[in-house]
Design a protein around this motif. Structure first.
Motif, PDB file in Angstrom:
ATOM      1  N   ALA A 175      -9.863  -1.047  15.449  1.00 27.53           N
ATOM      2  CA  ALA A 175      -9.868  -0.763  14.013  1.00 27.53           C
ATOM      3  C   ALA A 175      -9.988   0.732  13.742  1.00 27.53           C
ATOM      4  CB  ALA A 175     -11.003  -1.524  13.319  1.00 27.53           C
ATOM      5  N   GLY A 176      -9.258   1.537  14.530  1.00 26.21           N
ATOM      6  CA  GLY A 176      -9.350   2.986  14.382  1.00 26.21           C
ATOM      7  C   GLY A 176      -8.229   3.549  13.520  1.00 26.21           C
ATOM      8  N   ASN A 177      -7.516   4.523  14.080  1.00 22.84           N
ATOM      9  CA  ASN A 177      -6.504   5.239  13.301  1.00 22.84           C
ATOM     10  C   ASN A 177      -5.374   4.366  12.770  1.00 22.84           C
ATOM     11  OD1 ASN A 177      -7.607   7.782  13.403  1.00 22.84           O
ATOM     12  ND2 ASN A 177      -6.469   8.425  15.222  1.00 22.84           N
ATOM     13  N   LEU A 218      -9.318   0.845  -4.291  1.00 19.80           N
ATOM     14  CA  LEU A 218     -10.417   0.161  -3.609  1.00 19.80           C
ATOM     15  C   LEU A 218     -11.098   1.153  -2.668  1.00 19.80           C
ATOM     16  CD1 LEU A 218     -11.830  -2.622  -3.035  1.00 19.80           C
ATOM     17  CD2 LEU A 218     -10.214  -2.913  -1.147  1.00 19.80           C
ATOM     18  N   GLY A 219     -12.364   0.919  -2.432  1.00 19.35           N
ATOM     19  CA  GLY A 219     -13.055   1.617  -1.355  1.00 19.35           C
ATOM     20  C   GLY A 219     -13.589   2.977  -1.752  1.00 19.35           C
ATOM     21  N   TRP A 220     -13.404   3.914  -0.864  1.00 22.93           N
ATOM     22  CA  TRP A 220     -14.046   5.213  -0.961  1.00 22.93           C
ATOM     23  C   TRP A 220     -13.034   6.331  -1.052  1.00 22.93           C
ATOM     24  CZ3 TRP A 220     -19.432   6.245   0.162  1.00 22.93           C
ATOM     25  CH2 TRP A 220     -20.179   5.116   0.519  1.00 22.93           C
ATOM     26  N   TYR A 276     -15.311  -3.592  -0.109  1.00 27.60           N
ATOM     27  CA  TYR A 276     -14.440  -2.442   0.184  1.00 27.60           C
ATOM     28  C   TYR A 276     -13.746  -2.583   1.529  1.00 27.60           C
ATOM     29  CZ  TYR A 276     -18.395  -0.021   2.668  1.00 27.60           C
ATOM     30  OH  TYR A 276     -19.423   0.333   3.508  1.00 27.60           O
ATOM     31  N   LEU A 314       0.853  -1.190   0.000  1.00 33.43           N
ATOM     32  CA  LEU A 314       0.000   0.000   0.000  1.00 33.43           C
ATOM     33  C   LEU A 314       0.886   1.235   0.000  1.00 33.43           C
ATOM     34  CD1 LEU A 314      -2.553  -1.069   2.760  1.00 33.43           C
ATOM     35  CD2 LEU A 314      -2.965  -1.044   0.297  1.00 33.43           C
ATOM     36  N   PRO A 315       0.404   2.345  -0.580  1.00 31.84           N
ATOM     37  CA  PRO A 315       1.218   3.563  -0.620  1.00 31.84           C
ATOM     38  C   PRO A 315       1.236   4.291   0.729  1.00 31.84           C
ATOM     39  CG  PRO A 315      -0.915   3.961  -1.629  1.00 31.84           C
ATOM     40  CD  PRO A 315      -0.892   2.500  -1.265  1.00 31.84           C
ATOM     41  N   ASN A 317     -17.509   5.686  11.987  1.00 33.01           N
ATOM     42  CA  ASN A 317     -17.487   4.254  11.687  1.00 33.01           C
ATOM     43  C   ASN A 317     -17.945   3.407  12.870  1.00 33.01           C
ATOM     44  OD1 ASN A 317     -16.558   4.340   8.967  1.00 33.01           O
ATOM     45  ND2 ASN A 317     -14.547   4.941   9.754  1.00 33.01           N
ATOM     46  N   GLY A 357     -10.692   4.843  11.569  1.00 30.67           N
ATOM     47  CA  GLY A 357     -11.008   3.689  10.734  1.00 30.67           C
ATOM     48  C   GLY A 357     -11.013   4.058   9.261  1.00 30.67           C
ATOM     49  N   TRP A 358     -10.894   5.341   8.985  1.00 28.57           N
ATOM     50  CA  TRP A 358     -10.908   5.814   7.599  1.00 28.57           C
ATOM     51  C   TRP A 358      -9.879   5.070   6.746  1.00 28.57           C
ATOM     52  CZ3 TRP A 358     -13.157   7.472   3.645  1.00 28.57           C
ATOM     53  CH2 TRP A 358     -12.473   8.072   2.578  1.00 28.57           C
ATOM     54  N   GLY A 359      -8.746   4.728   7.343  1.00 25.26           N
ATOM     55  CA  GLY A 359      -7.696   4.043   6.587  1.00 25.26           C
ATOM     56  C   GLY A 359      -8.177   2.764   5.925  1.00 25.26           C
ATOM     57  N   TYR A 360      -8.991   1.978   6.622  1.00 24.33           N
ATOM     58  CA  TYR A 360      -9.424   0.721   6.003  1.00 24.33           C
ATOM     59  C   TYR A 360     -10.406   0.952   4.859  1.00 24.33           C
ATOM     60  CZ  TYR A 360     -13.570   0.507   9.251  1.00 24.33           C
ATOM     61  OH  TYR A 360     -14.726   0.742   9.954  1.00 24.33           O
ATOM     62  N   LEU A 361     -11.022   2.104   4.802  1.00 21.31           N
ATOM     63  CA  LEU A 361     -11.937   2.423   3.701  1.00 21.31           C
ATOM     64  C   LEU A 361     -11.208   3.009   2.495  1.00 21.31           C
ATOM     65  CD1 LEU A 361     -14.771   4.143   5.773  1.00 21.31           C
ATOM     66  CD2 LEU A 361     -14.845   1.878   4.717  1.00 21.31           C
ATOM     67  N   ARG A 415      -7.194   3.383   2.154  1.00 21.17           N
ATOM     68  CA  ARG A 415      -5.745   3.435   1.931  1.00 21.17           C
ATOM     69  C   ARG A 415      -5.292   2.742   0.648  1.00 21.17           C
ATOM     70  NH1 ARG A 415      -0.747   2.643   6.151  1.00 21.17           N
ATOM     71  NH2 ARG A 415       0.869   2.900   4.572  1.00 21.17           N
ATOM     72  N   SER A 416      -5.987   1.752   0.191  1.00 25.29           N
ATOM     73  CA  SER A 416      -5.671   1.214  -1.136  1.00 25.29           C
ATOM     74  C   SER A 416      -6.212   2.193  -2.180  1.00 25.29           C
ATOM     75  CB  SER A 416      -6.303  -0.160  -1.352  1.00 25.29           C
ATOM     76  OG  SER A 416      -6.251  -0.476  -2.733  1.00 25.29           O
ATOM     77  N   PRO A 417      -5.339   2.667  -3.088  1.00 26.57           N
ATOM     78  CA  PRO A 417      -5.811   3.685  -4.046  1.00 26.57           C
ATOM     79  C   PRO A 417      -6.762   3.138  -5.099  1.00 26.57           C
ATOM     80  CG  PRO A 417      -3.494   3.138  -4.422  1.00 26.57           C
ATOM     81  CD  PRO A 417      -3.897   2.402  -3.193  1.00 26.57           C
ATOM     82  N   PHE A 449      -4.788   1.992  10.806  1.00 28.18           N
ATOM     83  CA  PHE A 449      -4.590   1.659   9.388  1.00 28.18           C
ATOM     84  C   PHE A 449      -3.861   2.763   8.621  1.00 28.18           C
ATOM     85  CE2 PHE A 449      -8.293  -0.657  10.894  1.00 28.18           C
ATOM     86  CZ  PHE A 449      -8.048  -1.937  10.439  1.00 28.18           C
ATOM     87  N   GLU A 450      -3.809   3.948   9.201  1.00 28.01           N
ATOM     88  CA  GLU A 450      -3.149   5.075   8.525  1.00 28.01           C
ATOM     89  C   GLU A 450      -1.708   5.293   8.990  1.00 28.01           C
ATOM     90  OE1 GLU A 450      -5.561   8.611   7.529  1.00 28.01           O
ATOM     91  OE2 GLU A 450      -7.014   7.818   8.967  1.00 28.01           O
ATOM     92  N   LEU A 501      -5.195  -5.157   3.864  1.00 31.32           N
ATOM     93  CA  LEU A 501      -5.870  -3.990   4.434  1.00 31.32           C
ATOM     94  C   LEU A 501      -7.246  -4.398   4.945  1.00 31.32           C
ATOM     95  CD1 LEU A 501      -5.797  -0.849   4.799  1.00 31.32           C
ATOM     96  CD2 LEU A 501      -6.941  -0.667   2.579  1.00 31.32           C
ATOM     97  N   GLY A 502      -7.712  -3.686   5.924  1.00 30.12           N
ATOM     98  CA  GLY A 502      -9.105  -3.832   6.322  1.00 30.12           C
ATOM     99  C   GLY A 502      -9.363  -4.970   7.288  1.00 30.12           C
TER     100      GLY A 502
END
Lengths: 443, 443
Positions: free
Chosen positions: A128-130, B310-312, A303, A88-89, B276, B300-304, B306-308, A132-133, A310-311
């Protein structure tokens, strides 16, 4: 794909059906991580970010406070293989390292229950909060979690589960043979009821609304429910069999309450909600007031999960909804038309049947769907080691050469054969509906 | 990273602040897709799966029904570059093609409003449902959506927004200078109140709970709210300035109602919820009953996202929550400690300030956080072209060499200089708090 295989292996190891139920004192979560940092240091950053600290120690974060509130690394299993490119980037490398080595690891973190109490909304912000970033990671996926029994006391869990669903549907041992109203959108209430009549007469056990159909102006929920239940009740009066129809009541809270009450009043036996549409608060409310089994649809799951680094894994995710009250949960199906590999489908379905707590198993009935027909019965049973499931087939029933009744019979016969240990081809010799179903879906 | 850049370009083009507000009759959604199929055929599969059809045409899907209910391809823009490897696993190739060409495209689909009516829960099942799992795609991301004005009539939108927030916080033109209570978890009510006192005396405008802290047994919500509001009200009585404190009330619906009412009763001016965690139904309820600005946290925004592929995108996602009632929305910050590039942060923040409907703009105040200090003020203003924002700095305030009051002053002075068009270095010559802040965060 290599990574996906590895994840599936993790899950299978953790979720054999016979596995003892864990009863942790702390909240535990397992993650896949990918990082160029020392994996332990990276895991410590995760633990800090998701508990007492921030990226760096802050004033006031005393040793006593940390001992009371900090997340802890419980396990760390570093994989041997080096990952050439970041999955992932946005990730960073450790300073001063010209050619850092990128590895994946499995890490288990734990938190004191006292950080949040037994609260599902606050659980997901914690596990599952911040995180992932975080720039330390070029991959981070939640694989599983284990919860203290305080969660079992705080939430209702499924009110019906397998036994309640079987009782209401009048199906003792076989899977519930089901289908979905198609076209997904476009039918009005009377067209929906007419198709329901055809399906009832075909001998179906279970019908569901499509997840795209809830209360559109062309097919208002109330009118649809009244028209459909007229057909279902008539059929039940004549035959003694009340077909279970999952009415999609997805909407705002007051709408869901109203629709639920109407279905109860009409003598319906199931409601359906889209989990990613209603969210945790909506589902917890529904789980509390529902007097009917809740058929939980996971549309949008892609998603949350399709990137293998991820996810969420379904093994972790489904636990939230089971606690909140999901009686049925979608898992795709073998050889489906979606992107999910069969191994992952079986892992997900087994997870639904694995007890969450010793005194409150919260078992939910897995729902197999997408491209399902007679031919998947043996593989599904071999993987799941259970017939406690709902199978929904569209073309597998409606497109049977001899019509929907033969479609339902063929699918049911496939499961009879499977549970009796008889190869489908052998059973088909005496069962023409199965024979033609296998022929139609041979490709 | 190349892909990310492309996405950001899409967004920027669509969301200049001066852009005319669209008013579509149909629901429209823009996607990035990656496929080895003919992109138009793949887009048609998306449109079918998400409206009247399934993977294949079904009986009953008449031309009249399709004309009424089918999703439509409104635009298709195929990128020139070939993608050597599938970005996500599980995709299929067209039959008979030995070496298929994999391309990315931007596609716009539209749906009749009548398929679902103006319902946010059913909107997400339609624009962000099963389609992410379709095997035709090795990448699929929702980039933006435009909604008919019926949605504006059906939902409250932010009740306070920029003007209401500025009025309650007593801040006329500058950004709200804010911070987060740290340690995230571990402080009890009295320790939280003591830190609040320090911050009030330092001249802060805004304080928020950490998203990990809602109602843990060591820091119960009610006790924390009472202790904190005692300090804030005392300070307001003495100075006339009531600091805005966003109390994190994330929890079940009854808990959120109770906590909201308590904050109102205590004279508080803001509540906070994790989007979330509460989900759409929870947020819509909160938006309806809240008498205070809602500070919406996106953990949790990252799991939605972070993959460019996929997702939102945030441009699409934030529209849901603005309609539901979010007054403030998190967007990370420039040069932050998270994985998001600066360009994406600015695109997200500009989206928050872009009107959704001509008669109901639903503007939400963007919240900049993570690693923020005086130095990011000029870049943030240059990108956003607005000072209608909240900036929350942790170390940027608490770790100022001359203490928190100097930290607050330095950050505020950075924005005074920026809005006056004066380089920070020049302004710092007469403003020692800013000078030391810039020195401390020079790295």
């Amino acid at each position: 794909m290599a990574v996906y295989g590895m994840l599936a292996k993790f899950r299978t190891e953790k979720h054999g059906r016979g596995q003892a139920v864990s009863d942790p004192i702390r909240i535990e979560a397992d993650y896949l991580i990918e990082t160029t940092f020392d994996p332990r240091a990276a895991a410590e950053a995760m633990a800090g970010e998701q508990s007492s600290g921030t990226f760096v120690p802050v004033p006031g974060e005393t040793p006593e406070l940390k001992a009371r509130s900090a997340a802890r690394i419980e396990a760390l299993d570093i994989q041997d293989n080096e990952i050439p490119q970041p999955s992932l980037p946005g990730s960073a490398n450790p300073k001063g390292l010209a050619e850092p080595i990128r590895r994946q690891a499995r890490v288990t973190l734990s938190w004191p229950l006292e950080n949040i109490g037994p609260s599902l909304p606050n659980l997901v912000a914690t596990v599952a909060g911040n995180l992932f970033e975080l720039r330390q990671f070029s991959g981070l996926r939640l694989l599983d979690m284990r919860l203290p029994t305080a969660f079992a006391q705080a939430y209702p869990g499924p009110k019906f589960g397998i036994a309640g669903t079987r009782r209401l549907a009048g199906v003792a041992d076989l899977p519930l043979i089901g289908t979905i109203i198609k076209p997904s959108v476009g039918f009005g209430p009377e067209e929906t009821a007419a198709l329901t009549k055809t399906l009832c007469e075909a001998g179906i056990d279970f019908i569901k609304d499509d997840e795209l159909q809830s209360d559109g102006p062309h097919c208002p929920f109330d009118e649809r429910a009244r028209a459909v239940m007229r057909v279902i009740n008539d059929h039940a009066d004549r035959t003694g069999k009340k077909v279970m129809y999952a009415f999609n009541l997805t909407g705002e809270l007051d709408q869901m309450r109203h629709r639920h009450d109407l279905v109860v009043e009409l003598g319906g036996t199931c409601i359906m909600a889209s989990l990613n549409s209603v969210g945790i608060v909506g589902m917890v409310e529904l789980g509390r007031f529902s007097q009917l089994p809740i058929h939980a649809h996971r549309n949008g799951w892609g998603y949350l999960s399709r990137s293998p680094v991820l996810g969420w894994s379904y093994v972790a995710w489904q636990k939230i909804w089971r606690l909140a009250g999901a009686d049925h949960m979608h898992v795709n199906g073998l050889q489906s038309k979606f992107s999910e590999p069969d191994e992952s489908v079986i892992t997900s379905a087994r997870a639904c049947l694995t007890p969450m707590f010793a005194d409150k198993p919260c078992i939910t009935m897995p729902v197999f769907s997408s491209g399902q027909s007679a031919k998947q019965a043996p593989g599904t049973y071999a993987g799941l080691e259970s017939a406690d499931l709902i199978v929904t087939a569209g073309g597998g029933i409606m497109a049977h050469p001899d019509g929907p009744a033969a479609g339902v019979s063929g699918l049911r016969e496939a499961w009879e054969a499977t549970l009796a240990g008889i190869p489908l081809g052998d059973y088909a010799r005496e069962h023409p509906a199965l024979a033609k179903a296998l022929e139609a879906h041979a490709a």
